[in-house]
Design an enzyme around this catalytic site. Structure first.
Site, PDB file in Angstrom:
ATOM      1  N   CYS A 293       0.822  -1.214   0.000  1.00 57.09           N
ATOM      2  CA  CYS A 293       0.000   0.000   0.000  1.00 57.09           C
ATOM      3  C   CYS A 293       0.851   1.257   0.000  1.00 57.09           C
ATOM      4  CB  CYS A 293      -0.943  -0.001   1.191  1.00 57.09           C
ATOM      5  SG  CYS A 293      -0.123  -0.237   2.777  1.00 57.09           S
ATOM      6  N   HIS A 771      -0.886   0.427   7.541  1.00 58.93           N
ATOM      7  CA  HIS A 771      -1.532   0.560   6.237  1.00 58.93           C
ATOM      8  C   HIS A 771      -1.499   2.022   5.804  1.00 58.93           C
ATOM      9  CE1 HIS A 771      -4.092  -0.365   2.893  1.00 58.93           C
ATOM     10  NE2 HIS A 771      -5.111   0.350   3.343  1.00 58.93           N
TER      11      HIS A 771
END
EC number: 3.4.19.12
Length: 811
Positions: A293, A771
């Site tokens: 990510c 994340h």
């Protein structure tokens, strides 16, 4: 982008085994003359329903023979797959169904079977496999640790036997900190850690700087290989390094499966709000490959900038036509491919009306946003990089600088899209003893803002929360909801411009090291300003800490007051006398007094230094003038020369007629601006071909004479594009001339007024876990890019970002 995402399937060249989509296979045929391709197509259908309405019993599907990942959104009992393969002969598109033993020669049949039965090259890149490759050390369970009172601080390490401060290893038996020598991560040193093992026999050591909540790099001298230590937390705690309370990722979980701070995750991902999916050009997501990510967020922000769109997607036909024969190993081709996937809209189409009605009738949601897979791009940009090539989570800021470095080294013509980020920093250092000053300039690509925790506006609330939290922990009660520190942006901006103490400043007036005070200001303002909030640090107990802060980042940013002012009236400059150069006592000293060819500069060493934050030009000079002896020796050169006025200026090499190009020419890249050897060009032109044909053929074949001649014969349409080649050649020449001018690094100076258009946010306790998502303002509204999901943002959390992207407001 993947066989299951391509309506026309993929065409595999049976000579090179490179695969192309339907819209590009004709280009490859014209470019190479290769005429035999294997056409692969996977069909996805809904399963036939039984009489009761349910799917028929699951049976082994003999129609699937390709080793491909199935679509996660469709991998259920409701869908079935069927693979189709056939040979296609160009240019007539003659098709031969496979398998076909009767009509095909035996060698062709064998080759087809090999392709159809081959394993996916990305199987080895699946999450979790990287960690499982290392064996557990046989010494880990019963490792002896001396009770000698050694405690290791979180920073400031130095080899106990030399002055090296990098590539240091902590011996897990006696706590000795010593330098390594060409271990598995290709870093260098003087080998004192190995000498210590030979003297004492202590088998295990951990590399300092790699310790994270998820583990560290451990090496076994006895077993002569990197290993796993299942008791690493206990072994580190013996020396005061506390990992027992760290929140790390668990095996088998991806970055977005771990939510150590629920409130932060919910706010940044806008959980609880009904987000409307977005479709069309510029609204395509990227699949998460397992902790990828950070890459996805940076690339979404990068390709929202017009200069990058024009440089790559705008030049798509030219870049694809004149790429090397193996485009998988060409940076510009891979950037263009990814940019086209994100911006074309071909991979982000809304569901048709019939599918929407069916979803409503079934009262279920069928995911429609599949996104594209950046596997090939990630494999290329991360190769030879010890961190980005792994499947571990990484720092988005470090990847941004890594990408800028790659763009710099693979320039297309005279224009470099990364120039929009470049700016000059004026550093003023005043000697505390003589009160004299020195002004220097360096190149940078982002502005790092410290978190001014002392300026929090809710200190009473924070104190009350901390007391409540400690009481809850002591009594084993549920912890209270996290209270976030509220920091004014103005306080962070003020902390950025405050003076900084320098202990080892070289005072040329004293001809010795002295204490100094350093201040930094903008000598130029970039067209696009990237601001990083320095949220991450280490505590004294070695536990990684992330400042849980809310900063009121402005939509409109004015930094004109930070413009550099230069030497002021009444200030006296330090004399321009360089410090003495300390040459290491090494058998390679002879290299110090010899110039190396510019094409032989060690790219990996330059990359390591650049990612420490040093200017790219300075890193090239450091590696060049130390004879490719490694990053550590070059680092020492940087420390000695970083106060020099020309520290960040382009490298000037004797005998090369001026400054070396800051782009691909230094590294011998095969980009469009790479000039082939003149003697080979002369051979081709002597055969009656145009000079432009010779140059482009050599560029496309990596300067191979025989292949270049084949390329010319297979490209009869080339003369139609001669104007483009002339333009690229002129750009390359203009690039060399502009680099030789003494004006300094390329910058796009202007006003210091900016507006916010994108920001990247991080969730989690460390850059090594958690994340990332990205918010971008497009067509007047904010859009959230969360891996493959792209939706209209309802409440963009601008106060919780990690990296902010501002564009200049024209004055």
């Amino acid at each position: 982008m993947g066989i299951q995402n391509s309506e026309g399937g993929l065409y595999v060249c049976m000579n090179t085994f490179l695969a192309f989509g339907r819209e590009h296979v004709e280009r490859h045929f014209r470019k190479t003359g290769q005429s035999v391709y294997m056409h692969l197509k996977r069909h996805v259908r809904e399963k036939v329903r039984g009489a009761s309405g349910g799917a028929l019993p699951k049976r082994r599907n003999s129609k699937i023979f390709l080793d491909l990942d199935t679509d996660d959104d469709l991998n259920s009992d409701d869908y079935e797959y069927e693979d189709e393969a056939k040979l296609v002969i160009f240019p007539d598109h003659y098709e031969i169904a496979l398998p076909n033993i009767e009509e095909l020669p035996a060698l062709v049949t064998i080759a087809c079977d090999a392709v159809l039965s081959s394993k996916s090259p990305y199987r080895k890149q699946d999450p979790d496999t990287w960690e499982n490759e290392l064996p557990v050390s046989k010494y880990a369970n019963n490792l002896t640790q001396l009770d000698n009172g050694v405690r290791i601080p979180p920073s400031g390490w130095k080899c106990a036997r030399c002055d090296l401060r990098e590539n240091l290893w902590l011996n897990l038996t006696d706590g000795s900190v010593l330098c390594g020598k060409w271990f598995f991560d290709s870093s260098g040193g003087n080998g004192h850690a190995l000498e210590h093992y030979r003297d004492m026999g202590y088998p295990l050591a951990v590399k300092l700087g790699t310790i994270t909540p998820d583990g560290a790099d451990v090496y076994s001298f006895q077993e002569e290989e990197p290993v796993l230590d299942p008791h690493l937390a206990k072994h580190l705690a013996h020396f005061g390094i506390d990992m027992l309370h760290m929140h790390g990722t668990e095996n088998g979980l991806r970055d977005n499966d771990i939510k150590p701070r629920v409130s932060e995750w919910e706010v940044i991902q806008e959980t609880g709000t009904k987000l409307k999916p977005m479709y069309g050009p510029g609204y395509t997501g990227l699949k998460n490959l397992g902790n990828s990510c950070y890459l996805s967020s940076v690339m979404q922000a990068i390709f929202s900038i017009p200069e990058f769109q024009r440089a790559y997607v705008g030049n798509l036909p030219r870049i694809f036509d004149y790429s090397p024969l193996d485009p998988t190993q060409d940076f510009n081709t891979q950037m263009t491919k990814l940019g086209h996937g994100l911006l074309s809209g071909q991979y982000s189409k809304p569901p048709v009306k019939s599918e929407l009605i069916e979803q409503v009738m079934k009262e279920e949601h069928k995911p429609q946003q599949n996104g594209i897979s950046p596997r090939m791009f990630k494999a290329f940009v991360s190769k030879s990089h010890p961190e980005f090539s792994s499947n571990r989570q990484q720092d988005a800021q470090e990847f941004f600088l890594h990408l800028v470095n790659l763009v710099e080294r693979n320039r297309i013509g005279s224009e470099n899209p990364s120039d929009v980020f470049r700016f000059l920093v004026e550093e003023r250092i005043q000697c505390c003893q003589t009160r004299k000053v020195r002004y220097t300039e360096r190149v940078d690509y982002l502005m790092q803002l410290p978190v001014a925790m002392e300026a929090a506006t809710n200190k009473d609330e924070l104190i009350a929360y901390e007391l409540t939290r400690r009481e809850a922990e002591a009594n084993r009660r549920p912890l209270p909801e996290v209270v976030r520190a509220k920091i004014p942006f103005s306080a962070c901006l003020q902390a950025f411009s405050e003076p900084e103490n320098v202990d080892d400043f070289w005072s040329s007036a004293l001809q010795a090291k002295s204490a100094g005070v350093k201040t930094s200001r903008f000598a130029s303002f970039p067209e696009y300003l990237v601001v990083q909030i320095k949220k991450f640090t280490f505590g004294l107990d070695w536990v990684p800490k992330k400042f849980d802060v809310s900063i009121d980042m402005p939509d409109l940013l004015d930094i004109n007051h930070l413009r550099a002012r230069g030497l002021q009236p009444g200030e006296e400059e330090l004399p321009d006398i360089s410090p003495p150069i300390v040459i290491p006592d090494d058998s390679k000293d002879r290299l110090m007094n010899q110039f190396i060819d510019p094409s032989d500069i060690d790219e990996s060493s330059v990359m390591q230094l650049a990612e420490m934050g040093f200017p790219l030009e300075a890193c090239r000079k450091a590696v060049y003038f130390t004879g490719n002896m490694g990053a550590e020796v070059a680092f020492n050169w940087i420390i000695v020369h970083m106060e020099e006025p020309d520290f960040a200026e382009p490298l000037t090499m004797p005998g090369y007629g001026g400054a070396a190009s800051a782009g691909a020419s230094v590294f011998g890249a095969t980009g469009l601006d790479n000039q082939p050897p003149e003697e080979i060009v002369a051979i081709i032109t002597s055969m009656g071909f145009h000079r432009n044909q010779a140059i482009q053929a050599l560029r496309a074949t990596n300067n191979n004479l025989e292949r270049a001649l084949d390329w010319i014969f297979s490209h009869p349409e080339f003369e139609e594009d001669s104007d483009f080649v002339i333009e690229m050649e002129n750009n390359a020449n203009a690039n060399i001339i502009s680099e030789a001018k003494p004006e300094g690094p390329r910058v796009k100076d202007g006003s210091g007024m900016y507006e916010l258009f994108a920001f990247i946010s991080h969730m989690g306790t460390s850059t090594m876990s958690g994340h990332y998502v990205c918010h971008i303002k497009k067509e007047g509204r904010w859009v959230i890019y969360n891996d493959h999901k792209v939706c209209a943002s309802e409440r963009p959390p601008k106060d919780l970002g990690y990296m902010y992207f501002y564009r200049r407001i024209p004055s």
